[in-house]
Design an enzyme around this catalytic site. Structure first.
Site, short mmCIF file in Angstrom:
data_model
loop_
_atom_site.label_atom_id
_atom_site.label_comp_id
_atom_site.label_asym_id
_atom_site.label_seq_id
_atom_site.Cartn_x
_atom_site.Cartn_y
_atom_site.Cartn_z
CG ASP A 156 -2.02 1.00 1.18
OD1 ASP A 156 -2.54 1.25 0.09
OD2 ASP A 156 -2.38 1.53 2.25
CG HIS B 245 -4.79 8.53 4.67
ND1 HIS B 245 -4.24 9.03 3.51
CD2 HIS B 245 -5.22 7.28 4.35
CE1 HIS B 245 -4.32 8.13 2.56
NE2 HIS B 245 -4.92 7.06 3.04
CB SER C 147 -10.29 4.61 10.45
OG SER C 147 -9.60 3.42 10.15
CB THR D 272 -6.81 5.15 11.96
OG1 THR D 272 -5.82 5.75 11.12
CG2 THR D 272 -6.82 5.88 13.29
#
Length: 293
Positions: free
Chosen positions: A94, A193, A224, A246
């Site tokens: 990733d 993010h 998340s 997360t």
């Protein structure tokens, strides 16, 4: 069972969501969880087994840096755990920006990679991604890329797909996908993010336009911070792969903090890592359930 291929898992869920059967099957998405430690790996697989669903284990370039720049130890641990799983498990590399790391993917068991050149101006992003896609396809890898908001207006730099306020333009994305040859695209529709609160509001109208404009699976990063109903709506709107990181760290850290607060004399790391692993597994099972509607 043998390692699964990310592209096949995504394609399978896409087929399930577009059947002509009556009543239609609900759309679903592949859950992809970022892993940092062996406990993360074990928790993701345990949660997926409890949910009875396939899953993707993701190793980010940042996680590799944390492991002193060595990919193989974590990759081999993930492979060994995946091969003992009762559900299909794929490995995905990733947010790769290093070409050197990209080229380690096939030999380390990864079937897919997300190549991230979104920090570059559009033409440079396109050229770098095209070269990465050509190389990846020659190795049999499925490749995902990212297109946030193109810079250049008023001298502004490009913003990646999850910078606050960034939005992907459908026509620009269509050209990028066609010219780069990627297999999937991470799009900017309102998630970010490393969010520790689930307050993100997604642009579902934009998602519909992106889904209608592009002929490749769409990926949601920064999931998340997205509430359950927003995630369900995103899957219904065309998201085929949902990246989650997360949320696992919140579950692990919270459980360990609670354990050590209640047992300040504890020194055996197996005790607190065990409760952290269990908390992550429960989070995985619950979020997979959300994505399945």
């Amino acid at each position: 069972m043998p390692l699964a291929a990310t592209g096949e898992l995504v394609a399978r869920t896409a087929q399930a969501g577009t059947t002509d059967a009556r009543p239609p099957h609900p759309r679903t998405a592949v859950a992809a969880f970022n892993v940092i430690t062996l406990e993360h790996i074990e928790a993701v697989i345990a949660g997926a087994e409890s949910a009875g669903a396939p899953v993707v284990l993701q190793v980010s370039e940042n996680a590799v840096k944390f492991r002193h720049g060595r990919l193989l130890p974590l990759a081999r641990a993930a492979t060994a755990a995946a091969e003992r799983a009762s559900v299909p498990v794929a490995l995905h590399l990733d947010h790769v920006q290093s070409d050197g790391l990209l080229r380690q993917a096939p030999g380390a068991g990864f079937s897919s990679v997300m190549y991230d050149a979104s920090h570059l101006p559009y033409e440079e992003n396109l050229a770098a991604t095209r070269a990465a896609a050509d190389w990846a396809h020659a190795q049999g890898l499925w490749i995902e890329a990212e297109l946030g908001e193109i810079g250049g207006k008023n001298g502004e730099p490009p913003r990646d797909a999850h910078a606050p306020g960034a939005r992907t333009d459908p026509m620009e994305a269509r050209g990028f996908v066609a010219d780069s040859g990627v297999d999937a695209l991470a799009v900017a529709i309102g998630s970010s993010h490393a969010m520790t609160t689930r307050t993100a509001a997604l642009d579902h109208d934009l998602l519909k336009r992106l889904s209608a404009s592009l002929g490749v699976p769409l990926v949601l990063h920064g999931s998340s911070g997205v509430p359950d109903e927003e995630l369900r709506a995103a899957v219904r709107g065309g998201i085929a792969k949902v990246n989650i990181g997360t949320a696992l760290n919140l579950a692990m850290t919270g459980a360990i903090r609670e354990f050590l607060t209640a047992s300040p004399e504890a020194v055996d790391s197996r005790k607190y890592l065990g409760v952290g692993r269990e908390a992550m597994a429960r989070t995985v099972e619950r979020l997979i359930g959300v994505l399945r509607g």
